[in-house]
Design a protein around this motif. Structure first.
Motif, short mmCIF file in Angstrom:
data_model
loop_
_atom_site.label_atom_id
_atom_site.label_comp_id
_atom_site.label_asym_id
_atom_site.label_seq_id
_atom_site.Cartn_x
_atom_site.Cartn_y
_atom_site.Cartn_z
N TYR A 162 21.31 -30.93 -13.03
CA TYR A 162 22.53 -30.29 -13.14
C TYR A 162 23.40 -30.79 -13.99
N VAL A 163 23.59 -31.57 -14.94
CA VAL A 163 24.50 -31.80 -15.77
C VAL A 163 24.56 -30.96 -16.79
N ARG A 164 22.73 -31.76 -17.02
CA ARG A 164 22.45 -30.55 -18.65
C ARG A 164 21.95 -29.63 -18.55
N ALA A 165 21.91 -29.10 -17.33
CA ALA A 165 21.20 -27.54 -17.14
C ALA A 165 22.44 -26.37 -17.53
N ASP A 166 23.96 -26.70 -16.59
CA ASP A 166 24.75 -26.11 -16.25
C ASP A 166 25.82 -26.14 -16.22
N VAL A 167 26.28 -27.30 -16.66
CA VAL A 167 27.67 -27.83 -17.44
C VAL A 167 27.33 -28.09 -19.12
N LEU A 168 26.29 -28.86 -19.52
CA LEU A 168 26.09 -29.12 -20.81
C LEU A 168 26.41 -27.65 -22.12
N SER A 169 25.38 -26.99 -21.44
CA SER A 169 25.03 -25.28 -21.95
C SER A 169 25.34 -24.33 -22.06
N SER A 170 26.70 -24.77 -21.00
CA SER A 170 27.72 -23.98 -21.23
C SER A 170 29.28 -23.47 -21.42
N TYR A 171 29.48 -25.21 -20.57
CA TYR A 171 30.76 -26.05 -20.93
C TYR A 171 31.88 -25.12 -21.57
N TYR A 172 31.52 -25.14 -22.97
CA TYR A 172 32.51 -24.33 -24.05
C TYR A 172 32.81 -23.31 -24.41
N SER A 173 31.85 -21.90 -23.55
CA SER A 173 32.25 -20.90 -23.92
C SER A 173 32.72 -20.51 -22.38
N TRP A 174 33.41 -20.93 -21.58
CA TRP A 174 34.10 -20.78 -20.60
C TRP A 174 35.35 -20.13 -20.87
N LYS A 175 36.12 -19.43 -19.34
CA LYS A 175 37.59 -19.46 -20.05
C LYS A 175 38.43 -20.68 -19.24
N TYR A 176 39.41 -21.12 -19.92
CA TYR A 176 39.98 -22.64 -19.64
C TYR A 176 41.65 -22.21 -19.82
N VAL A 177 42.10 -22.58 -19.00
CA VAL A 177 43.69 -21.82 -18.60
C VAL A 177 44.38 -23.10 -19.11
N ARG A 178 44.00 -24.57 -19.00
CA ARG A 178 44.01 -25.29 -19.75
C ARG A 178 42.54 -25.98 -20.84
N VAL A 179 42.96 -25.89 -22.05
CA VAL A 179 42.48 -25.85 -23.28
C VAL A 179 41.71 -27.47 -23.20
N ARG A 180 42.81 -28.39 -22.50
CA ARG A 180 42.53 -29.55 -22.59
C ARG A 180 41.20 -30.29 -21.69
N GLU A 181 41.47 -29.11 -20.76
CA GLU A 181 40.21 -28.93 -19.95
C GLU A 181 38.61 -29.34 -20.03
N ARG A 182 38.57 -28.19 -21.52
CA ARG A 182 37.98 -28.96 -21.73
C ARG A 182 36.94 -29.75 -23.32
N TRP A 183 37.75 -30.50 -23.67
CA TRP A 183 37.54 -31.22 -24.61
C TRP A 183 37.77 -32.19 -23.49
N GLU A 184 38.20 -32.35 -21.96
CA GLU A 184 37.71 -33.07 -20.88
C GLU A 184 36.59 -33.49 -20.64
N MET A 185 35.76 -31.87 -20.47
CA MET A 185 34.87 -32.20 -20.16
C MET A 185 33.80 -32.80 -21.04
N GLY A 186 34.07 -32.66 -22.55
CA GLY A 186 32.72 -32.65 -23.13
C GLY A 186 33.03 -34.25 -22.94
N ILE A 187 33.88 -35.03 -23.56
CA ILE A 187 34.24 -36.42 -23.10
C ILE A 187 33.05 -37.01 -21.84
N GLN A 188 33.23 -36.20 -21.03
CA GLN A 188 33.15 -36.68 -19.73
C GLN A 188 31.02 -36.60 -19.91
N ILE A 189 30.92 -35.45 -20.37
CA ILE A 189 29.61 -35.38 -20.56
C ILE A 189 28.83 -36.29 -21.83
#
Length: 201
Positions: A162-189
């Motif tokens: 799930y992490v590979r197919a549904d999060v890693l593959s597209s998280y960077y292109s999602w809309k973010y209200v808090r840009v910090r969450e994009r970096w937190e997402m990348g760090i977690q992944i």
């Protein structure tokens, strides 16, 4: 968990217990404690809350509710990892369930319904944190473990897919209200992927 939510959002005090307990009493799930006497235990209720969350009305502030439930499960996982794994196998966090009409589980539905439209990803971040906690526990798997090692590994692979197919593959292109969450997402992944590589060495 619930008391804190109700304290900050008193207008949902009547709706929250009614929707959660209605799902339990309608026979959609069979929650029993370890003794089999039918009294809901805390972990089962928390998992059930996440599973039925996509069916709850927006007035219940579903994203905040599920985030806190997942954080609570993650905290409990540090003390009761075996119990958490046993519920992973029986839960519908990622797997299709008869509660929904489509072929995805609760976490994926919440990402699509709650997080992507709002641009806020506290559920996914809390889920990734829980997964990381459980991966740390996997280091202690052995033949004497109460959890079947092969079953636990199958569960772990489902979550990693799930992490590979549904999060890693597209998280960077999602809309973010808090840009910090994009970096937190990348760090977690990438922390999860790094840990996985260490397990394979």
């Amino acid at each position: 968990l619930v008391a804190r939510l109700l304290h900050h959002n008193p207008r949902i005090a009547d709706a929250l217990p009614r929707y959660v307990m209605q799902s339990i009493s309608s026979g959609q799930t069979n929650i029993v404690d370890a003794s089999g006497k039918g009294a809901p235990d805390v972990l089962s209720l928390l998992f059930h809350l996440v599973e039925v969350a996509p069916l709850l009305p927006p007035v219940l502030q579903v994203r905040k509710l599920v985030t806190r439930a997942l954080r609570c499960i993650s905290s409990l996982a540090r003390a009761y990892p075996v119990d958490i794994w046993s519920r992973f196998g029986r839960s519908s966090l990622l797997d299709p369930t008869r509660l929904y009409s489509d072929s995805v589980g609760a976490i994926h539905r919440l990402l699509q319904r709650e997080e992507l439209p709002q641009g806020r990803y506290s559920i996914t971040l809390a889920f990734l944190d829980l997964l990381q906690t459980m991966m740390l526990h996997s280091l202690r798997w052995d033949t004497a473990s109460p959890v079947g090692v092969s079953e636990a590994e199958d569960d772990l692979l489902r979550y990693l897919r799930y992490v590979r197919a549904d999060v890693l593959s597209s998280y960077y292109s999602w809309k973010y209200v808090r840009v910090r969450e994009r970096w937190e997402m990348g760090i977690q992944i990438f922390s999860i992927l790094e840990f996985l590589l260490l397990l394979c060495i």
